[in-house]
Design an enzyme around this catalytic site. Structure first.
Site, PDB file in Angstrom:
ATOM      1  N   CYS A   1     -36.605 -14.551 -38.674  1.00 41.05           N
ATOM      2  CA  CYS A   1     -35.588 -15.442 -39.239  1.00 41.05           C
ATOM      3  C   CYS A   1     -35.960 -16.914 -38.980  1.00 41.05           C
ATOM      4  O   CYS A   1     -36.959 -17.385 -39.484  1.00 41.05           O
ATOM      5  CB  CYS A   1     -34.199 -15.088 -38.717  1.00 41.05           C
ATOM      6  SG  CYS A   1     -32.867 -15.839 -39.684  1.00 41.05           S
TER       7      CYS A   1
ATOM      8  N   HIS B   1     -34.204  -9.802 -41.044  1.00 42.23           N
ATOM      9  CA  HIS B   1     -34.026  -9.268 -39.696  1.00 42.23           C
ATOM     10  C   HIS B   1     -34.443  -7.798 -39.660  1.00 42.23           C
ATOM     11  O   HIS B   1     -33.644  -6.921 -40.033  1.00 42.23           O
ATOM     12  CB  HIS B   1     -32.562  -9.382 -39.262  1.00 42.23           C
ATOM     13  CG  HIS B   1     -32.117 -10.769 -38.970  1.00 42.23           C
ATOM     14  ND1 HIS B   1     -32.246 -11.341 -37.726  1.00 42.23           N
ATOM     15  CD2 HIS B   1     -31.545 -11.702 -39.765  1.00 42.23           C
ATOM     16  CE1 HIS B   1     -31.767 -12.574 -37.759  1.00 42.23           C
ATOM     17  NE2 HIS B   1     -31.336 -12.819 -38.984  1.00 42.23           N
TER      18      HIS B   1
ATOM     19  N   GLU C   1     -34.606  -5.951 -37.107  1.00 42.47           N
ATOM     20  CA  GLU C   1     -33.764  -5.264 -36.118  1.00 42.47           C
ATOM     21  C   GLU C   1     -32.405  -4.873 -36.698  1.00 42.47           C
ATOM     22  O   GLU C   1     -31.679  -4.079 -36.101  1.00 42.47           O
ATOM     23  CB  GLU C   1     -33.588  -6.133 -34.870  1.00 42.47           C
ATOM     24  CG  GLU C   1     -32.592  -7.270 -34.971  1.00 42.47           C
ATOM     25  CD  GLU C   1     -33.099  -8.511 -35.703  1.00 42.47           C
ATOM     26  OE1 GLU C   1     -32.367  -9.518 -35.701  1.00 42.47           O
ATOM     27  OE2 GLU C   1     -34.213  -8.475 -36.249  1.00 42.47           O
TER      28      GLU C   1
END
Length: 210
Positions: free
Chosen positions: A80, A190, A192
């Site tokens: 990011c 992202h 994750e």
């Protein structure tokens, strides 16, 4: 593989740490110089404004750690705003703060009437991408209002430099979704927060560390 997540006070560090562990890495959340430099891979998350992330990063000497790792050919993955700070500068909030200048270019506001760009979008992998291998038709989770709208390869002035490999996504207009350049990798999205696709991407990156 031993992976250090840089604890500079800005980013989804615990989510990133958990996702990397699920992908098979031995993970340490740290700002210790020796641990960062000794890890097989370094992950640099970032959430918030460009200036704020750069300030927090430099306070823990994260800029030096990143530069030293890359100078030694040691892998780094930005996430990011961790991607955005790799560039020269940002237009966010009329920033006058310099980025790390690992790649040429400026971070600009996305060309779309609806901001932030929030949600799941497809990414067009660069040919031969190792980061996005096997993930051509997958969607990843984005949340951002700024990004890199120009091709960093077009900004390089030295013909002897190998151009970065760029993967793209769209929100009104194309923007850089992921970068691979020698030991340097980064994603605007992202991983994750991107479910199984994000886990597969992190596994791909970890597999490049050996």
């Amino acid at each position: 593989m031993k992976v250090a997540v840089l604890d500079h006070g800005s980013g989804n560090t615990h989510s990133v740490t958990r996702a990397l562990a699920r992908a098979g890495a031995e993970v340490t959340l740290t700002r210790d110089m020796d641990e960062v430099l000794g890890a097989d891979g370094l992950v640099v998350p970032g959430v918030g404004a460009f200036d704020s992330v750069m300030t927090k990063l430099t306070e823990v000497r994260g800029d030096r750690m990143i530069e030293r790792r890359l100078a030694g050919g040691r892998p780094v993955l930005g996430i990011c705003v961790g991607l955005q700070i790799l560039f020269d500068s940002s237009a966010e909030h009329d920033s006058t703060r310099a980025g790390l200048s690992q790649l040429p270019g400026r971070v600009e506001e996305l060309d779309h009437p609806v901001l932030p760009h929030m949600g799941w979008s497809k990414v067009r992998p660069a040919p031969g991408s190792r980061l996005l291998a096997g993930l051509t038709d997958e969607r990843f989770y984005f949340v951002h209002s700024y990004g890199v709208l120009t091709d960093p390869a077009a900004e390089l002035t030295c013909e002897q430099l190998t151009p970065p490999s760029i993967s793209w996504a769209d929100h009104g207009a194309p923007f850089v979704a992921a970068i691979e350049h020698g030991p340097l990798s980064a994603t605007q999205f992202h991983p994750e927060k991107s479910g199984e696709a994000g886990l597969a991407l992190l596994t791909n990156w970890i597999n490049t560390l050996g």
